[in-house]
Motif scaffolding. Structure first.
Motif, short mmCIF file in Angstrom:
data_model
loop_
_atom_site.label_atom_id
_atom_site.label_comp_id
_atom_site.label_asym_id
_atom_site.label_seq_id
_atom_site.Cartn_x
_atom_site.Cartn_y
_atom_site.Cartn_z
N PHE A 1 -43.06 13.54 -29.71
CA PHE A 1 -42.06 13.54 -28.65
C PHE A 1 -41.00 14.62 -28.90
O PHE A 1 -40.47 15.21 -27.97
CB PHE A 1 -41.38 12.18 -28.54
CG PHE A 1 -42.24 11.13 -27.89
CD1 PHE A 1 -42.57 11.22 -26.55
CD2 PHE A 1 -42.71 10.04 -28.60
CE1 PHE A 1 -43.36 10.27 -25.93
CE2 PHE A 1 -43.50 9.07 -28.00
CZ PHE A 1 -43.82 9.19 -26.66
N GLU A 2 -40.71 14.89 -30.17
CA GLU A 2 -39.70 15.89 -30.51
C GLU A 2 -40.11 17.28 -30.02
O GLU A 2 -39.24 18.08 -29.65
CB GLU A 2 -39.47 15.90 -32.03
CG GLU A 2 -38.74 14.68 -32.55
CD GLU A 2 -39.61 13.44 -32.75
OE1 GLU A 2 -39.07 12.40 -33.17
OE2 GLU A 2 -40.85 13.49 -32.48
N ALA B 1 -47.78 14.98 -23.57
CA ALA B 1 -47.57 13.55 -23.79
C ALA B 1 -48.88 12.85 -24.13
O ALA B 1 -48.91 11.92 -24.94
CB ALA B 1 -46.92 12.92 -22.57
N ILE C 1 -41.84 17.87 -27.27
CA ILE C 1 -41.60 17.86 -25.82
C ILE C 1 -40.10 18.03 -25.57
O ILE C 1 -39.69 18.78 -24.68
CB ILE C 1 -42.13 16.56 -25.18
CG1 ILE C 1 -43.65 16.46 -25.38
CG2 ILE C 1 -41.78 16.51 -23.70
CD1 ILE C 1 -44.25 15.11 -24.99
N GLU C 2 -39.29 17.35 -26.36
CA GLU C 2 -37.83 17.48 -26.20
C GLU C 2 -37.38 18.90 -26.51
O GLU C 2 -36.56 19.47 -25.79
CB GLU C 2 -37.10 16.49 -27.11
CG GLU C 2 -35.60 16.52 -26.92
CD GLU C 2 -34.87 15.43 -27.66
OE1 GLU C 2 -33.66 15.28 -27.42
OE2 GLU C 2 -35.48 14.72 -28.48
N GLU D 1 -37.57 11.07 -25.73
CA GLU D 1 -38.68 10.12 -25.59
C GLU D 1 -38.50 9.19 -24.39
O GLU D 1 -39.44 8.99 -23.60
CB GLU D 1 -38.82 9.28 -26.87
CG GLU D 1 -39.94 8.27 -26.79
CD GLU D 1 -40.09 7.44 -28.06
OE1 GLU D 1 -40.87 6.47 -28.01
OE2 GLU D 1 -39.46 7.76 -29.08
N VAL E 1 -49.97 5.30 -27.21
CA VAL E 1 -48.81 5.82 -27.94
C VAL E 1 -48.30 4.79 -28.95
O VAL E 1 -47.90 5.14 -30.05
CB VAL E 1 -47.67 6.23 -26.96
CG1 VAL E 1 -46.37 6.46 -27.69
CG2 VAL E 1 -48.07 7.49 -26.21
N VAL F 1 -39.30 11.00 -21.26
CA VAL F 1 -40.75 11.28 -21.16
C VAL F 1 -41.45 10.04 -20.62
O VAL F 1 -42.31 10.13 -19.74
CB VAL F 1 -41.34 11.70 -22.52
CG1 VAL F 1 -42.86 11.79 -22.44
CG2 VAL F 1 -40.76 13.04 -22.97
N ILE F 2 -41.05 8.87 -21.12
CA ILE F 2 -41.65 7.62 -20.65
C ILE F 2 -41.39 7.43 -19.16
O ILE F 2 -42.31 7.12 -18.39
CB ILE F 2 -41.12 6.42 -21.47
CG1 ILE F 2 -41.60 6.53 -22.92
CG2 ILE F 2 -41.55 5.09 -20.85
CD1 ILE F 2 -40.90 5.61 -23.89
N LYS G 1 -47.33 10.25 -32.15
CA LYS G 1 -46.27 10.77 -31.29
C LYS G 1 -44.90 10.67 -31.96
O LYS G 1 -43.99 11.39 -31.62
CB LYS G 1 -46.19 10.01 -29.96
CG LYS G 1 -47.43 10.08 -29.10
CD LYS G 1 -47.82 11.45 -28.68
CE LYS G 1 -46.96 12.08 -27.65
NZ LYS G 1 -47.43 13.44 -27.35
N HIS G 2 -44.75 9.74 -32.90
CA HIS G 2 -43.46 9.54 -33.55
C HIS G 2 -43.50 10.19 -34.94
O HIS G 2 -44.32 9.83 -35.77
CB HIS G 2 -43.15 8.04 -33.67
CG HIS G 2 -43.11 7.35 -32.36
ND1 HIS G 2 -44.22 6.72 -31.81
CD2 HIS G 2 -42.11 7.20 -31.46
CE1 HIS G 2 -43.88 6.22 -30.64
NE2 HIS G 2 -42.62 6.49 -30.40
N ARG H 1 -49.26 4.24 -22.63
CA ARG H 1 -48.28 3.51 -23.45
C ARG H 1 -48.97 2.74 -24.57
O ARG H 1 -48.49 2.70 -25.70
CB ARG H 1 -47.46 2.53 -22.59
CG ARG H 1 -46.41 3.19 -21.74
CD ARG H 1 -45.40 3.97 -22.53
NE ARG H 1 -44.52 3.09 -23.29
CZ ARG H 1 -43.87 3.42 -24.40
NH1 ARG H 1 -43.98 4.62 -24.88
NH2 ARG H 1 -43.12 2.57 -25.02
#
Length: 93
Positions: free
Chosen positions: A24-25, A17, A27-28, A35, A58, A38-39, A65-66, A55
């Motif tokens: 984020f994808e 993270a 991590i998923e 996402e 990000v 994760v937050i 991250k996106h 935050r």
């Protein structure tokens, strides 16, 4: 810490993270946490000041991250200059 993850897994989620180039994808894909989860995970596992700093980063232009905001030339999770590892030894050029 979330009861579904070992301490080692939780450390890896936090590490991923914080990494700017890990989307984020990823991590998923690896841990099944979208996402929003994760937050929540980061909020529960970081000090408040660290969470706010994360935050802010990000949501800034620095982090990638996106995937939608990411440069389309980046299509993999590994740096092109990263050396290959085989047989527990770093391959020599």
């Amino acid at each position: 810490m979330d009861n579904n993850f070992t301490e080692r897994q939780a450390d890896r989620i936090i590490e991923m993270a914080w990494e700017d180039r890990t989307p984020f994808e990823a991590i998923e894909f690896q841990f099944g946490l979208p996402e929003k989860e994760v937050i929540k995970f980061m909020r529960a596992n970081l000090k408040e000041s660290s969470f706010k700093r994360w935050r802010k980063r990000v949501n800034s232009g620095v982090s990638q991250k996106h995937l939608k905001k990411r440069n389309p030339e980046i299509s993999r999770f590994k740096c092109s200059r990263q050396k290959a590892i085989s047989g527990n030894k770093i391959s020599k050029r």
